[in-house]
Scaffold this motif. Structure first.
Motif, PDB file in Angstrom:
ATOM      1  N   ALA A 181       4.481  -2.901  10.520  1.00 22.08           N
ATOM      2  CA  ALA A 181       4.128  -4.317  10.841  1.00 22.08           C
ATOM      3  C   ALA A 181       4.047  -4.083  12.196  1.00 22.08           C
ATOM      4  O   ALA A 181       4.857  -3.253  12.937  1.00 22.08           O
ATOM      5  N   CYS A 206       4.880   7.660  -5.286  1.00 24.89           N
ATOM      6  CA  CYS A 206       5.517   8.738  -5.910  1.00 24.89           C
ATOM      7  C   CYS A 206       6.736   9.165  -4.988  1.00 24.89           C
ATOM      8  O   CYS A 206       6.734   9.027  -3.668  1.00 24.89           O
ATOM      9  N   ALA A 264      12.538   6.960   4.184  1.00 29.11           N
ATOM     10  CA  ALA A 264      12.976   5.643   4.619  1.00 29.11           C
ATOM     11  C   ALA A 264      14.480   5.583   4.100  1.00 29.11           C
ATOM     12  O   ALA A 264      15.505   5.132   4.840  1.00 29.11           O
ATOM     13  N   VAL A 269       0.684  -1.177   0.041  1.00 30.67           N
ATOM     14  CA  VAL A 269       0.015  -0.017   0.016  1.00 30.67           C
ATOM     15  C   VAL A 269       0.919   1.299  -0.008  1.00 30.67           C
ATOM     16  O   VAL A 269       1.498   1.499   0.922  1.00 30.67           O
ATOM     17  N   LEU A 282      -1.498   4.610  10.801  1.00 28.67           N
ATOM     18  CA  LEU A 282      -0.129   5.312  10.155  1.00 28.67           C
ATOM     19  C   LEU A 282       0.601   6.122  11.302  1.00 28.67           C
ATOM     20  O   LEU A 282       1.896   6.021  10.830  1.00 28.67           O
TER      21      LEU A 282
HETATM   22  C1  LIG Z   1      -1.588   5.029   1.723  1.00 23.32           C
HETATM   23  C2  LIG Z   1      -0.142   5.344   1.671  1.00 23.32           C
HETATM   24  C3  LIG Z   1       0.479   5.923   0.664  1.00 23.32           C
HETATM   25  C4  LIG Z   1       1.747   6.312   0.671  1.00 23.32           C
HETATM   26  N1  LIG Z   1       2.208   6.881  -0.560  1.00 23.32           N
HETATM   27  C5  LIG Z   1       3.362   7.259  -0.518  1.00 23.32           C
HETATM   28  C6  LIG Z   1       4.116   7.872  -1.729  1.00 23.32           C
HETATM   29  O1  LIG Z   1       3.374   8.251  -2.580  1.00 23.32           O
HETATM   30  N2  LIG Z   1       5.420   8.067  -1.611  1.00 23.32           N
HETATM   31  C7  LIG Z   1       6.231   7.901  -0.762  1.00 23.32           C
HETATM   32  O2  LIG Z   1       7.409   8.100  -0.717  1.00 23.32           O
HETATM   33  N3  LIG Z   1       5.876   6.884   0.439  1.00 23.32           N
HETATM   34  C8  LIG Z   1       4.504   6.661   0.564  1.00 23.32           C
HETATM   35  N4  LIG Z   1       3.918   6.126   1.608  1.00 23.32           N
HETATM   36  C9  LIG Z   1       4.841   5.772   2.715  1.00 23.32           C
HETATM   37  C10 LIG Z   1       5.848   4.684   2.198  1.00 23.32           C
HETATM   38  O3  LIG Z   1       4.921   3.560   1.637  1.00 23.32           O
HETATM   39  C11 LIG Z   1       6.588   3.979   3.555  1.00 23.32           C
HETATM   40  O4  LIG Z   1       7.033   5.288   4.308  1.00 23.32           O
HETATM   41  C12 LIG Z   1       7.687   3.341   3.057  1.00 23.32           C
HETATM   42  O5  LIG Z   1       7.367   1.922   2.524  1.00 23.32           O
HETATM   43  C13 LIG Z   1       8.673   2.739   4.235  1.00 23.32           C
HETATM   44  O6  LIG Z   1       9.581   1.961   4.040  1.00 23.32           O
HETATM   45  P1  LIG Z   1      10.326   1.027   4.990  1.00 23.32           P
HETATM   46  O7  LIG Z   1      11.372   0.450   4.384  1.00 23.32           O
HETATM   47  O8  LIG Z   1      10.471   1.700   6.406  1.00 23.32           O
HETATM   48  O9  LIG Z   1       9.085  -0.288   5.096  1.00 23.32           O
HETATM   49  P2  LIG Z   1       8.120  -1.071   4.359  1.00 23.32           P
HETATM   50  O10 LIG Z   1       8.238  -0.510   2.870  1.00 23.32           O
HETATM   51  O11 LIG Z   1       7.015  -0.979   4.744  1.00 23.32           O
HETATM   52  O12 LIG Z   1       9.058  -2.434   4.420  1.00 23.32           O
HETATM   53  C14 LIG Z   1       9.004  -3.187   5.360  1.00 23.32           C
HETATM   54  C15 LIG Z   1       9.200  -4.622   5.018  1.00 23.32           C
HETATM   55  O13 LIG Z   1       9.415  -5.482   6.124  1.00 23.32           O
HETATM   56  C16 LIG Z   1       8.813  -6.711   6.063  1.00 23.32           C
HETATM   57  N5  LIG Z   1       8.690  -7.212   7.466  1.00 23.32           N
HETATM   58  C17 LIG Z   1       7.427  -6.917   8.242  1.00 23.32           C
HETATM   59  N6  LIG Z   1       7.552  -7.242   9.550  1.00 23.32           N
HETATM   60  C18 LIG Z   1       8.419  -8.379   9.312  1.00 23.32           C
HETATM   61  C19 LIG Z   1       8.956  -9.629  10.133  1.00 23.32           C
HETATM   62  N7  LIG Z   1       8.360  -9.742  11.341  1.00 23.32           N
HETATM   63  N8  LIG Z   1       9.853 -10.267   9.619  1.00 23.32           N
HETATM   64  C20 LIG Z   1      10.319  -9.941   8.313  1.00 23.32           C
HETATM   65  N9  LIG Z   1      10.094  -9.000   7.781  1.00 23.32           N
HETATM   66  C21 LIG Z   1       9.134  -8.301   7.989  1.00 23.32           C
HETATM   67  C22 LIG Z   1       7.749  -6.320   5.070  1.00 23.32           C
HETATM   68  O14 LIG Z   1       7.200  -7.517   4.200  1.00 23.32           O
HETATM   69  C23 LIG Z   1       8.253  -5.347   4.143  1.00 23.32           C
HETATM   70  O15 LIG Z   1       8.755  -5.883   3.068  1.00 23.32           O
HETATM   71  C24 LIG Z   1       2.714   5.754   1.634  1.00 23.32           C
HETATM   72  C25 LIG Z   1       2.085   5.080   2.671  1.00 23.32           C
HETATM   73  C26 LIG Z   1       0.649   4.889   2.499  1.00 23.32           C
HETATM   74  C27 LIG Z   1       0.163   3.885   3.609  1.00 23.32           C
END
Ligand SMILES: Cc1cc2nc3c(=O)[nH]c(=O)nc-3n(C[C@H](O)[C@H](O)[C@H](O)COP(=O)(O)OP(=O)(O)OC[C@H]3O[C@@H](n4cnc5c(N)ncnc54)[C@H](O)[C@@H]3O)c2cc1C
Length: 425
Positions: A194, A85, A331, A81, A299
């Motif tokens: 998560a 962008c 991130a 989700v 969120l």
């Molecule tokens: C509605 C919505 C719209 C958004 N739109 C945008 C946008 O347009 N542009 C933008 O820059 N950002 C956007 N975001 C925010 C963006 O998606 C996140 O900020 C970004 O993905 C964060 O990256 P991350 O690596 O911290 O986490 P994530 O991308 O969530 O990656 C976490 C990973 O951890 C894994 N994981 C989770 N728990 C475990 C576990 N216990 N063991 C092993 N693996 C695990 C998951 O499978 C996942 O692959 C949006 C978010 C939302 C909810």
């Protein structure tokens, strides 16, 4: 509750789309070792989550010569989700990681304009420097780059528990078949939104404001929806906001932040999003009625950045609502700062053949760079999210932006740190 008709869009002629030119699907990122092999090694850092945060940390630490294991509960590529962008800052962070042109190497679509609607008012604002890219392609490319840098990758494996002691950190993992434990000097939790992972038997409580919204999203094909590549639609409504963008393979990506209270009603999530688009004055994609939407946890939250030799980064550390599309940029930036902090905490003077990690040094560096770079933006983002709860206020802003283009230009600059020229329609 009144629901809008779902077929508001007059079917336009099929979009001229050269399907032959569409990029091939990204291929699966293979595991570099088995779970058993992972348990036989002592890791300097185990990184949980192969999103932008985790893969960028793994890549940087592996480049610095550390033994790094990157774990994800899913296989890559996988959807998520997300509005898909990438902000100009995110594009710069990707460049620092070696992705010099994401348009060429990853088929990202440069974003050229934002169509913002609220309370039946609409403004067109030019955007510069950002890009749209599917999470399948972005996350697979980052994880592949991490393995090329020397990190090991273990997909389809979930971290369930962390236990810390004087001798290091033990991680309990679960794959489809069994449970295993492995030992590490440090752990980076980059597991996004998560649920919190148990540390020393207790689950850390996240502070979640009552007003926090949840995310909803999906990707789907809809040839009848007239949306140019590079154009971002944003609709602000009473119960949340919705963004739609066209991805590199011609799918539409829809992502929304929605009040938790509205989900408790009888309307389907598809209806809720249709209603929000309709209320703001946007067209509704015909196919939205048939799409399976995924959801997220609340969120907005904050969690401690460090807990001994366990560190959090990206969405696992702090998150504000995603209106300005900065999550991926944050991130990647937080991944950069945390890996720099870990490298600063490496003690090579130990009498043993291996390095040691100094928890206090890492925590101090990580905390200070986080506060310096991210705290102000998180605060700004929260203020914006409060304003977004008033669609009539946003509608008024849109009228100002149409009347005084220079004002619109400043608003976009402030909101997304974007260098743009404003025009009106
Ligand atoms: C509605 C919505 C719209 C958004 N739109 C945008 C946008 O347009 N542009 C933008 O820059 N950002 C956007 N975001 C925010 C963006 O998606 C996140 O900020 C970004 O993905 C964060 O990256 P991350 O690596 O911290 O986490 P994530 O991308 O969530 O990656 C976490 C990973 O951890 C894994 N994981 C989770 N728990 C475990 C576990 N216990 N063991 C092993 N693996 C695990 C998951 O499978 C996942 O692959 C949006 C978010 C939302 C909810």
């Amino acid at each position: 509750m009144m629901h809008p008709p779902l077929f508001l869009d007059t079917p336009s002629p099929r979009r001229a789309c050269a399907s032959d030119d569409l990029p091939a699907k990204p291929s699966e990122v293979p595991a570099t070792l088995t779970c058993y092999e992972a348990t036989q090694r002592h890791w300097h850092t185990v990184v949980i989550g192969a999103g932008p945060t985790g893969s960028s940390v793994a890549m940087r630490l592996a480049r610095a010569g550390l033994r790094v294991l990157l774990i994800d509960r899913d296989t890559l590529p996988r959807g998520k989700v997300c509005g898909c962008c990438i902000s100009p800052q995110g594009v710069s962070e990707l460049r620092l990681l070696g992705f010099s042109s994401i348009e060429e190497s990853l088929h990202a679509t440069p974003l050229h304009s934002l169509v913002l609607s609220a309370a039946g008012k609409q403004v067109h604002l030019p955007l510069l420097g950002g890009a749209a890219l599917s999470r399948e392609r972005l996350d697979a490319a980052l994880a592949t780059a991490a393995t090329r840098a020397g990190a090991d990758f273990l997909p389809k494996t979930t971290l369930t528990q962390i236990d810390q002691s004087n001798v290091g950190v033990r991680c309990t993992l679960r794959d489809q078949e069994s449970t295993a434990t492995l030992s590490a000097m440090s752990v980076v939790i980059a597991a996004g939104l998560a649920p919190a992972i148990r540390i020393n038997g207790s689950r850390q409580i996240r502070s979640v404001p009552v007003s926090s919204r949840v995310g909803l999203g999906a990707t789907f094909y809809d040839d009848t929806f007239d949306l140019e590549p590079g154009q971002l639609l944003m609709a602000v409504a009473r119960h949340g906001y919705v963004g739609i963008v066209r991805l590199e393979d011609d799918r539409l990506d829809i992502a929304a932040a929605v009040d938790r209270s509205v989900l408790a009603g009888s309307a389907t999530t598809n209806h809720i999003l249709s209603e929000m688009l309709y209320e703001a004055g946007h067209r509704v994609p015909n196919e939205l009625a048939h799409v399976v939407l995924s959801g997220t946890a609340a969120l907005t939250h904050r969690s401690p950045l460090a807990d001994g030799l366990v560190f959090r980064a990206g969405d696992s550390a702090a998150y504000a609502e995603p209106f300005t599309g900065e999550g991926i940029g944050w991130a990647l930036q937080s991944g950069r700062f945390l890996s720099q902090a870990i490298v600063q905490g490496v003690d090579r003077s130990s009498t043993t053949s291996d390095i040691r990690l100094n928890a206090a040094t890492i925590a101090a560096h990580w905390q200070s760079s986080h506060n310096r770079a991210l705290r102000g933006r998180l605060f700004q983002c929260r203020v914006l999210s409060i304003a977004l709860r008033q669609p009539s206020l946003v509608g008024m802003f849109i009228r100002f932006m149409n009347a005084w283009p220079a004002f619109g230009k400043q608003c976009v600059r402030l909101a997304v740190a974007n260098d743009c020229e404003t025009f009106t329609t």
